[in-house]
Each structure stands twice: as C-alpha cells, then as structure tokens.
Scaffold this motif. Structure first.
Motif, PDB file in Angstrom:
ATOM      1  N   LYS A   5       0.874  -1.175   0.000  1.00 13.88           N
ATOM      2  CA  LYS A   5       0.000   0.000   0.000  1.00 13.88           C
ATOM      3  C   LYS A   5       0.907   1.220   0.000  1.00 13.88           C
ATOM      4  CE  LYS A   5      -3.676  -2.306   2.526  1.00 13.88           C
ATOM      5  NZ  LYS A   5      -4.506  -2.303   3.749  1.00 13.88           N
ATOM      6  N   VAL A   6       0.798   2.027  -1.065  1.00 11.74           N
ATOM      7  CA  VAL A   6       1.698   3.164  -1.260  1.00 11.74           C
ATOM      8  C   VAL A   6       0.892   4.461  -1.136  1.00 11.74           C
ATOM      9  CG1 VAL A   6       3.304   4.292  -2.850  1.00 11.74           C
ATOM     10  CG2 VAL A   6       3.115   1.784  -2.844  1.00 11.74           C
ATOM     11  N   TYR A   7       1.404   5.378  -0.305  1.00 11.97           N
ATOM     12  CA  TYR A   7       0.773   6.677  -0.082  1.00 11.97           C
ATOM     13  C   TYR A   7       1.733   7.757  -0.570  1.00 11.97           C
ATOM     14  CZ  TYR A   7      -1.803   3.720   3.208  1.00 11.97           C
ATOM     15  OH  TYR A   7      -2.524   2.704   3.773  1.00 11.97           O
ATOM     16  N   VAL A   8       1.255   8.607  -1.477  1.00 16.58           N
ATOM     17  CA  VAL A   8       2.084   9.658  -2.064  1.00 16.58           C
ATOM     18  C   VAL A   8       1.444  11.011  -1.753  1.00 16.58           C
ATOM     19  CG1 VAL A   8       3.072  10.579  -4.208  1.00 16.58           C
ATOM     20  CG2 VAL A   8       2.749   8.107  -3.950  1.00 16.58           C
ATOM     21  N   THR A   9       2.224  11.944  -1.206  1.00 21.36           N
ATOM     22  CA  THR A   9       1.733  13.298  -0.929  1.00 21.36           C
ATOM     23  C   THR A   9       2.803  14.305  -1.322  1.00 21.36           C
ATOM     24  OG1 THR A   9       2.545  13.173   1.340  1.00 21.36           O
ATOM     25  CG2 THR A   9       0.233  12.604   0.986  1.00 21.36           C
ATOM     26  N   TYR A  10       2.370  15.561  -1.453  1.00 25.49           N
ATOM     27  CA  TYR A  10       3.327  16.626  -1.736  1.00 25.49           C
ATOM     28  C   TYR A  10       4.270  16.802  -0.552  1.00 25.49           C
ATOM     29  CZ  TYR A  10       0.763  18.340  -5.825  1.00 25.49           C
ATOM     30  OH  TYR A  10       0.180  18.454  -7.045  1.00 25.49           O
ATOM     31  N   LYS A  11       5.497  17.186  -0.828  1.00 23.19           N
ATOM     32  CA  LYS A  11       6.434  17.548   0.229  1.00 23.19           C
ATOM     33  C   LYS A  11       5.928  18.826   0.903  1.00 23.19           C
ATOM     34  CE  LYS A  11      10.490  15.458  -1.864  1.00 23.19           C
ATOM     35  NZ  LYS A  11      11.831  15.661  -2.412  1.00 23.19           N
ATOM     36  N   ASP A  63      10.065   5.597  -7.072  1.00 23.39           N
ATOM     37  CA  ASP A  63      11.035   6.560  -7.596  1.00 23.39           C
ATOM     38  C   ASP A  63      10.922   6.747  -9.104  1.00 23.39           C
ATOM     39  OD1 ASP A  63      12.094   7.024  -5.075  1.00 23.39           O
ATOM     40  OD2 ASP A  63      13.773   5.634  -5.341  1.00 23.39           O
ATOM     41  N   ARG A  64      10.600   5.682  -9.813  1.00 25.66           N
ATOM     42  CA  ARG A  64      10.591   5.743 -11.278  1.00 25.66           C
ATOM     43  C   ARG A  64       9.250   6.142 -11.873  1.00 25.66           C
ATOM     44  NH1 ARG A  64      13.244   0.738 -14.008  1.00 25.66           N
ATOM     45  NH2 ARG A  64      13.308   2.224 -15.721  1.00 25.66           N
ATOM     46  N   LEU A  65       8.129   5.856 -11.167  1.00 24.34           N
ATOM     47  CA  LEU A  65       6.831   6.081 -11.793  1.00 24.34           C
ATOM     48  C   LEU A  65       5.758   6.659 -10.875  1.00 24.34           C
ATOM     49  CD1 LEU A  65       5.004   5.705 -14.316  1.00 24.34           C
ATOM     50  CD2 LEU A  65       4.430   3.461 -13.391  1.00 24.34           C
ATOM     51  N   LEU A  66       5.594   6.117  -9.696  1.00 24.63           N
ATOM     52  CA  LEU A  66       4.427   6.452  -8.879  1.00 24.63           C
ATOM     53  C   LEU A  66       4.507   7.818  -8.215  1.00 24.63           C
ATOM     54  CD1 LEU A  66       3.823   2.961  -7.224  1.00 24.63           C
ATOM     55  CD2 LEU A  66       2.833   3.897  -9.321  1.00 24.63           C
ATOM     56  N   ALA A  67       5.695   8.302  -7.934  1.00 22.01           N
ATOM     57  CA  ALA A  67       5.851   9.597  -7.275  1.00 22.01           C
ATOM     58  C   ALA A  67       6.843  10.460  -8.035  1.00 22.01           C
ATOM     59  CB  ALA A  67       6.340   9.400  -5.838  1.00 22.01           C
ATOM     60  N   ASN A  68       6.578  11.742  -8.061  1.00 22.56           N
ATOM     61  CA  ASN A  68       7.539  12.706  -8.588  1.00 22.56           C
ATOM     62  C   ASN A  68       8.422  13.086  -7.405  1.00 22.56           C
ATOM     63  OD1 ASN A  68       8.930  15.002  -9.319  1.00 22.56           O
ATOM     64  ND2 ASN A  68       7.222  15.902 -10.445  1.00 22.56           N
ATOM     65  N   VAL A  69       9.583  12.481  -7.310  1.00 19.95           N
ATOM     66  CA  VAL A  69      10.415  12.630  -6.113  1.00 19.95           C
ATOM     67  C   VAL A  69      10.929  14.054  -5.902  1.00 19.95           C
ATOM     68  CG1 VAL A  69      11.054  10.203  -5.977  1.00 19.95           C
ATOM     69  CG2 VAL A  69      12.452  11.767  -7.327  1.00 19.95           C
ATOM     70  N   ASN A  70      10.825  14.915  -6.899  1.00 19.60           N
ATOM     71  CA  ASN A  70      11.194  16.316  -6.720  1.00 19.60           C
ATOM     72  C   ASN A  70      10.144  17.069  -5.916  1.00 19.60           C
ATOM     73  OD1 ASN A  70      13.589  16.146  -8.246  1.00 19.60           O
ATOM     74  ND2 ASN A  70      12.394  16.285 -10.130  1.00 19.60           N
ATOM     75  N   MET A  71       8.881  16.657  -6.049  1.00 18.78           N
ATOM     76  CA  MET A  71       7.776  17.374  -5.414  1.00 18.78           C
ATOM     77  C   MET A  71       7.019  16.542  -4.381  1.00 18.78           C
ATOM     78  SD  MET A  71       6.207  19.167  -8.864  1.00 18.78           S
ATOM     79  CE  MET A  71       4.671  19.402  -8.069  1.00 18.78           C
ATOM     80  N   SER A  73       6.586  13.078  -1.648  1.00 19.14           N
ATOM     81  CA  SER A  73       7.201  12.057  -0.817  1.00 19.14           C
ATOM     82  C   SER A  73       6.241  10.871  -0.774  1.00 19.14           C
ATOM     83  CB  SER A  73       7.492  12.588   0.585  1.00 19.14           C
ATOM     84  OG  SER A  73       6.313  13.025   1.211  1.00 19.14           O
ATOM     85  N   TYR A  74       6.757   9.725  -0.386  1.00 20.11           N
ATOM     86  CA  TYR A  74       5.908   8.543  -0.320  1.00 20.11           C
ATOM     87  C   TYR A  74       6.294   7.685   0.861  1.00 20.11           C
ATOM     88  CZ  TYR A  74       9.881   6.190  -2.542  1.00 20.11           C
ATOM     89  OH  TYR A  74      11.134   5.699  -2.827  1.00 20.11           O
ATOM     90  N   ARG A  75       5.351   6.874   1.254  1.00 16.60           N
ATOM     91  CA  ARG A  75       5.585   5.850   2.264  1.00 16.60           C
ATOM     92  C   ARG A  75       4.758   4.651   1.844  1.00 16.60           C
ATOM     93  NH1 ARG A  75       1.312   5.332   5.810  1.00 16.60           N
ATOM     94  NH2 ARG A  75      -0.182   7.024   5.759  1.00 16.60           N
ATOM     95  N   TYR A  76       5.100   3.508   2.378  1.00 14.79           N
ATOM     96  CA  TYR A  76       4.356   2.313   2.005  1.00 14.79           C
ATOM     97  C   TYR A  76       4.349   1.312   3.134  1.00 14.79           C
ATOM     98  CZ  TYR A  76       9.092   0.816   0.794  1.00 14.79           C
ATOM     99  OH  TYR A  76      10.425   0.547   0.821  1.00 14.79           O
ATOM    100  N   GLU A  77       3.372   0.408   3.045  1.00  8.34           N
ATOM    101  CA  GLU A  77       3.244  -0.716   3.971  1.00  8.34           C
ATOM    102  C   GLU A  77       3.218  -1.981   3.134  1.00  8.34           C
ATOM    103  OE1 GLU A  77      -0.551   0.034   5.700  1.00  8.34           O
ATOM    104  OE2 GLU A  77       0.077   1.933   6.601  1.00  8.34           O
ATOM    105  N   ILE A  78       3.938  -2.978   3.553  1.00 12.28           N
ATOM    106  CA  ILE A  78       3.958  -4.244   2.823  1.00 12.28           C
ATOM    107  C   ILE A  78       3.468  -5.353   3.765  1.00 12.28           C
ATOM    108  CG2 ILE A  78       5.393  -5.962   1.651  1.00 12.28           C
ATOM    109  CD1 ILE A  78       7.286  -3.659   0.921  1.00 12.28           C
TER     110      ILE A  78
END
Length: 83
Positions: A5-11, A63-71, A73-78
């Motif tokens: 489960k991946v959560y992506v939000t703006y920095k 890093d490659r697709l799901l989040a724009n790492v410049n803008m 951040s993400y966290r995930y649970e496995i």
C-alpha cells in the motif's frame, strides 16, 4: 504474494492548491475545526516474490513512476498475502 500500500503526498515545501481548495470548501460548509487538507495518491500493488526484496522493488517503482520525487514524498506498507 505481497500487498504493498503506497501513499504519495506533496512535500511540505510544495503548494497543494487542490488541498487548499478542499480546505476552503470545508470551511464554507462550517467545518471550521479543519486546519489543513493534504491531497495525495494511493496505490495498491500485488507483487510476487522475486530475487529482489519486495521493499527494494516498491522503492524503485515509486522513484521511477508512482511519485515525482522532486515534489512528492511517499511511504508504504507491505504485508504478505495468504494463498
């Protein structure tokens, strides 16, 4: 098989205009106790075990697709899924 489960939000340093618009709308609807709203993205990935550790694979996908790492951040649970 694993579930990531991946959560992506703006920095924090990035403006979130959609989050601000939602916050303003909530205030207009008399929800004055809401201090801020952060809009984000949520992904569920079912990943088969392979040679590379699952966490490394998920980091690479983010890093490659799901989040724009410049803008963003993400966290995930496995979690491991039962067969």
């Amino acid at each position: 098989m694993y579930l990531a489960k991946v959560y992506v939000t703006y920095k924090n340093s990035i403006l979130d205009p959609k989050g601000e618009a939602i916050n303003d709308a909530l205030h207009r609807l008399a929800y004055q106790n809401v201090e801020s709203v952060t809009l984000g993205k949520y992904f569920e990935l079912k990943v088969k075990a392979g040679q590379q550790p699952i966490a490394d694979q998920v980091d690479e996908m983010c890093d490659r697709l799901l989040a724009n790492v410049n803008m963003e951040s993400y966290r995930y649970e496995i979690t491991e899924l039962e067969d």
